[in-house]
Enzyme design. Sequence first.
Site, PDB file in Angstrom:
ATOM      1  N   CYS A   1       0.813  -1.227   0.000  1.00  0.00           N
ATOM      2  CA  CYS A   1       0.000   0.000   0.000  1.00  0.00           C
ATOM      3  C   CYS A   1       0.843   1.273   0.000  1.00  0.00           C
ATOM      4  O   CYS A   1       0.329   2.352  -0.286  1.00  0.00           O
ATOM      5  CB  CYS A   1      -0.964  -0.020   1.182  1.00  0.00           C
ATOM      6  SG  CYS A   1      -2.123  -1.399   1.045  1.00  0.00           S
TER       7      CYS A   1
ATOM      8  N   ASN B   1     -10.037  -0.565  -0.678  1.00  0.00           N
ATOM      9  CA  ASN B   1      -8.579  -0.430  -0.664  1.00  0.00           C
ATOM     10  C   ASN B   1      -8.013  -0.989  -1.975  1.00  0.00           C
ATOM     11  O   ASN B   1      -8.011  -2.205  -2.184  1.00  0.00           O
ATOM     12  CB  ASN B   1      -8.025  -1.190   0.548  1.00  0.00           C
ATOM     13  CG  ASN B   1      -6.505  -1.108   0.655  1.00  0.00           C
ATOM     14  OD1 ASN B   1      -5.838  -0.575  -0.240  1.00  0.00           O
ATOM     15  ND2 ASN B   1      -5.961  -1.628   1.734  1.00  0.00           N
TER      16      ASN B   1
ATOM     17  N   HIS C   1      -3.492   6.925   2.369  1.00  0.00           N
ATOM     18  CA  HIS C   1      -3.858   5.607   1.851  1.00  0.00           C
ATOM     19  C   HIS C   1      -5.229   5.237   2.411  1.00  0.00           C
ATOM     20  O   HIS C   1      -5.525   5.492   3.575  1.00  0.00           O
ATOM     21  CB  HIS C   1      -2.805   4.591   2.265  1.00  0.00           C
ATOM     22  CG  HIS C   1      -3.209   3.189   1.983  1.00  0.00           C
ATOM     23  ND1 HIS C   1      -3.591   2.777   0.729  1.00  0.00           N
ATOM     24  CD2 HIS C   1      -3.333   2.108   2.804  1.00  0.00           C
ATOM     25  CE1 HIS C   1      -3.925   1.503   0.782  1.00  0.00           C
ATOM     26  NE2 HIS C   1      -3.775   1.071   2.023  1.00  0.00           N
TER      27      HIS C   1
HETATM   28  C1  LIG Z   1     -10.098  -6.010   9.168  1.00  0.00           C
HETATM   29  C2  LIG Z   1     -10.792  -4.966  10.035  1.00  0.00           C
HETATM   30  C3  LIG Z   1     -11.797  -4.184   9.227  1.00  0.00           C
HETATM   31  C4  LIG Z   1     -11.535  -5.695  11.150  1.00  0.00           C
HETATM   32  O1  LIG Z   1     -12.240  -4.757  11.904  1.00  0.00           O
HETATM   33  P1  LIG Z   1     -12.239  -4.816  13.502  1.00  0.00           P
HETATM   34  O2  LIG Z   1     -13.157  -3.806  13.955  1.00  0.00           O
HETATM   35  O3  LIG Z   1     -10.816  -4.739  13.918  1.00  0.00           O
HETATM   36  O4  LIG Z   1     -12.849  -6.215  13.754  1.00  0.00           O
HETATM   37  P2  LIG Z   1     -12.165  -7.431  14.515  1.00  0.00           P
HETATM   38  O5  LIG Z   1     -10.964  -7.910  13.777  1.00  0.00           O
HETATM   39  O6  LIG Z   1     -11.984  -7.001  15.933  1.00  0.00           O
HETATM   40  O7  LIG Z   1     -13.294  -8.475  14.395  1.00  0.00           O
HETATM   41  C5  LIG Z   1     -14.475  -8.335  15.114  1.00  0.00           C
HETATM   42  C6  LIG Z   1     -15.431  -9.389  14.699  1.00  0.00           C
HETATM   43  O8  LIG Z   1     -15.975  -9.057  13.416  1.00  0.00           O
HETATM   44  C7  LIG Z   1     -15.917 -10.198  12.596  1.00  0.00           C
HETATM   45  N1  LIG Z   1     -15.789  -9.798  11.210  1.00  0.00           N
HETATM   46  C8  LIG Z   1     -14.684  -9.640  10.483  1.00  0.00           C
HETATM   47  N2  LIG Z   1     -15.008  -9.288   9.253  1.00  0.00           N
HETATM   48  C9  LIG Z   1     -16.348  -9.242   9.195  1.00  0.00           C
HETATM   49  C10 LIG Z   1     -17.260  -8.947   8.185  1.00  0.00           C
HETATM   50  N3  LIG Z   1     -16.863  -8.633   6.933  1.00  0.00           N
HETATM   51  N4  LIG Z   1     -18.572  -8.960   8.467  1.00  0.00           N
HETATM   52  C11 LIG Z   1     -18.997  -9.251   9.703  1.00  0.00           C
HETATM   53  N5  LIG Z   1     -18.174  -9.568  10.717  1.00  0.00           N
HETATM   54  C12 LIG Z   1     -16.865  -9.549  10.456  1.00  0.00           C
HETATM   55  C13 LIG Z   1     -14.720 -10.964  13.066  1.00  0.00           C
HETATM   56  O9  LIG Z   1     -14.809 -12.314  12.689  1.00  0.00           O
HETATM   57  C14 LIG Z   1     -14.817 -10.775  14.562  1.00  0.00           C
HETATM   58  O10 LIG Z   1     -15.742 -11.700  15.049  1.00  0.00           O
HETATM   59  P3  LIG Z   1     -15.409 -12.546  16.362  1.00  0.00           P
HETATM   60  O11 LIG Z   1     -15.237 -11.517  17.436  1.00  0.00           O
HETATM   61  O12 LIG Z   1     -16.622 -13.396  16.492  1.00  0.00           O
HETATM   62  O13 LIG Z   1     -14.160 -13.286  16.041  1.00  0.00           O
HETATM   63  C15 LIG Z   1      -9.765  -4.011  10.671  1.00  0.00           C
HETATM   64  O14 LIG Z   1      -8.992  -4.695  11.611  1.00  0.00           O
HETATM   65  C16 LIG Z   1      -8.867  -3.365   9.681  1.00  0.00           C
HETATM   66  O15 LIG Z   1      -9.296  -2.583   8.867  1.00  0.00           O
HETATM   67  N6  LIG Z   1      -7.545  -3.636   9.759  1.00  0.00           N
HETATM   68  C17 LIG Z   1      -6.594  -3.038   8.893  1.00  0.00           C
HETATM   69  C18 LIG Z   1      -6.717  -3.624   7.548  1.00  0.00           C
HETATM   70  C19 LIG Z   1      -5.832  -2.963   6.564  1.00  0.00           C
HETATM   71  O16 LIG Z   1      -5.642  -1.794   6.632  1.00  0.00           O
HETATM   72  N7  LIG Z   1      -5.305  -3.721   5.623  1.00  0.00           N
HETATM   73  C20 LIG Z   1      -4.548  -3.236   4.555  1.00  0.00           C
HETATM   74  C21 LIG Z   1      -3.312  -2.669   5.049  1.00  0.00           C
HETATM   75  S1  LIG Z   1      -2.757  -1.459   4.054  1.00  0.00           S
END
Ligand SMILES: CC(C)(COP(=O)(O)OP(=O)(O)OC[C@H]1O[C@@H](n2cnc3c(N)ncnc32)[C@H](O)[C@@H]1OP(=O)(O)O)[C@@H](O)C(=O)NCCC(=O)NCCS
Length: 332
Positions: A116, A287, A257
């Site tokens: 990214c 993204n 980003h």
């Molecule tokens: C991936 C991301 C959106 C997850 O959001 P979050 O608020 O951190 O959510 P969590 O990881 O704490 O997950 C919470 C719950 O939501 C669930 N969940 C994940 N994706 C889901 C979706 N698409 N729909 C519904 N539930 C979802 C998880 O399974 C988890 O459930 P559990 O508690 O039963 O295990 C977030 O961590 C993120 O954006 N991370 C950075 C990603 C990124 O920037 N990547 C590219 C780098 S450049």
Amino acid sequence: MARPIAAKITGIAGYLPPRVLSNADLEKIVETTDAWIRERTGISERHLVDKGVATSDLAVAAARQLLQQTGTAAEEIDLIVTATVTPDMMFPATSCLIQKKLGASRAWGFDLSAACSGFLYALTVGAQFAGAGTHRKVLVIGSDVMSSIIDYKDRNTCVLFGDGAGAALVEPAAAGELGILDFHHDIDGSGAEFLFMPGGGSLHPATHETVNANMHVVHQAGSNVFKYAVRRMAEVACQLLQQNGFSSRDLALVVPHQANLRIIQAMQERLGFDDSKVMINIDRYGNTTAGTIPLGLRDAVAQGRLRKGDLVMLVSVGAGFTTGGMLLRWAY
Ligand SMILES: CC(C)(COP(=O)(O)OP(=O)(O)OC[C@H]1O[C@@H](n2cnc3c(N)ncnc32)[C@H](O)[C@@H]1OP(=O)(O)O)[C@@H](O)C(=O)NCCC(=O)NCCS
């Protein structure tokens, strides 16, 4: 210490494939909801390629628009630097495929992999050649077909990414002219375990076993990436402002980003930027990895949010971890 480069962006363009995958479409594929995706990521829809469309195709579509907009002939391009983590093939470099399709017969070029942060790293490298005066017209591209490496059974990752490309024309800047004021990039390999694609490289070449073990798709520990991105994007933006004697009030626009709206908002809060100064388009594109920053610049120009002389901050965190930041005076 500030590290100015005697180079400027003289044009910006982008391309998104026409097919849209909405959150409602994703509800039919994985166990998720439109409300969850919008609340937790800020994304409503993303664009995806049709089968057979590759990273070089998106790049060429963006580059053609750029050439047309800037009145540049393909033969005038001296260098092509393409940032991507989804090259058409392991080799040859996607830049070679772009050079051929574009008819940029005089250009040399290469690819650069920084996920990214790829566009920012490619922009910095390309600008060094323009700044040195050895290259007059440098084509810097960020292009990714993330849908080619996403597991559409994994709700943790499949909702986040889209396909897209952006392209910038970079030219030398005369002394005292507007252009790149400073940049800061760093990498932290201890982050490699949190966002990666294990299969297909020299460590785990493709075999039936690697396919069965789902190793040819993005693997991500979302919350580790999230925390790192929030901290480093704010730190780098702050450092670049401070070492150049600016405050957030001096900025006309930040183009971050676009990984997650909450990452951008957390950075914004820490630095005290108001909404009018932050470019957001993650709602429509998701993204797009190396595509987000040039697409953000493109949209900012189209919306009249960037004018000649404006102080602009570009900032990113990506797999690696890679961190990038650049401060520039918009030059046209
Ligand atoms: C991936 C991301 C959106 C997850 O959001 P979050 O608020 O951190 O959510 P969590 O990881 O704490 O997950 C919470 C719950 O939501 C669930 N969940 C994940 N994706 C889901 C979706 N698409 N729909 C519904 N539930 C979802 C998880 O399974 C988890 O459930 P559990 O508690 O039963 O295990 C977030 O961590 C993120 O954006 N991370 C950075 C990603 C990124 O920037 N990547 C590219 C780098 S450049």
